[in-house]
Design a protein around this motif. Structure first.
Motif: not given
Length: 224
Positions: A154-165
């Motif tokens: 969940m953290l990985w998915l949230f950071l991926a969206y938030w940081l536009d990875a």
């Protein structure tokens, strides 16, 4: 309450026989379709997946020994492999059938992802032969590691969206999250979380990816 919600107990229960048979067939169908889709000489990718899926479905229905033979030789592919194959099929069928020019190239998957899969696989293999002081494989039957993996995905998915990875971050994190969720409710394929996340085929695929990246890097160094 644990009779209705077994995934909330401290010990992971084993899946029912019907669940094992269902995911054994489904996981192999997804993996075989993914492995053979590139060999179909059809330009439209949607027809490739339809042809491959239909072919392997008929093979499983007409040949009783196919699934049992694959199970005896290679067991059952993991839930993460299933989710990755389904994600690939979804993205492949939604894209343009043929492109002459590409304005952008997809970002390559970080070698760290493949390295982590390879290391975990070797640790599990060494633990299977009793070469480690810490028992890693039995941890897969505990719900603690499952909820930890759920929170990490969940953290990985949230950071991926938030940081536009890069897009592969969303795909990888989403597949891991979905595979963990399926395991929570089904305990497939055998009640151990490690087998839901990593199977021999995915482990070998990760090693092949690392070798390919190493070979390309070596070739570039020699040419430069």
């Amino acid at each position: 309450m644990n009779d209705w919600l077994p995934w909330l107990s401290n010990t992971s229960p084993l899946p029912t026989l019907a669940i094992q048979q269902l995911f054994h067939a489904t996981n192999w169908l997804a993996l075989l379709s993914w492995a053979s889709v590139s060999f179909v000489p059809v330009q439209d990718r949607r027809w490739r997946w339809l042809v491959c899926t239909s072919f392997w479905t008929l093979m499983m229905l007409c040949w009783d020994g196919l699934l049992s033979g694959l199970g005896l030789a290679f067991q059952t592919p993991g839930l993460l492999t299933l989710c990755l194959c389904l994600s690939t099929a979804w993205r492949d069928t939604r894209s343009t059938p043929a492109r002459l020019f590409y304005t952008t190239r997809p970002a390559p998957v970080s070698p760290l992802v493949w390295l982590m899969l390879v290391v975990i696989g070797w640790l599990l293999l060494m633990d299977n032969f009793g070469l480690l002081a810490l028992d890693i494989y039995p941890m897969g039957f505990s719900t603690g590691i499952v909820w930890f993996a759920w929170a990490l995905a969940m953290l990985w998915l949230f950071l991926a969206y938030w940081l536009d990875a890069a897009e592969w971050h969303v795909q990888a994190a989403g597949c891991w999250l979905l595979a963990t969720g399926l395991f929570v409710f089904t305990r497939a394929p055998d009640g151990n979380a490690w087998n839901a996340w990593l199977d021999p085929w995915l482990w070998l695929f990760a090693q092949a990816k690392l070798l390919r990246l190493w070979w390309h890097q070596r070739s570039r160094s020699n040419h430069s």
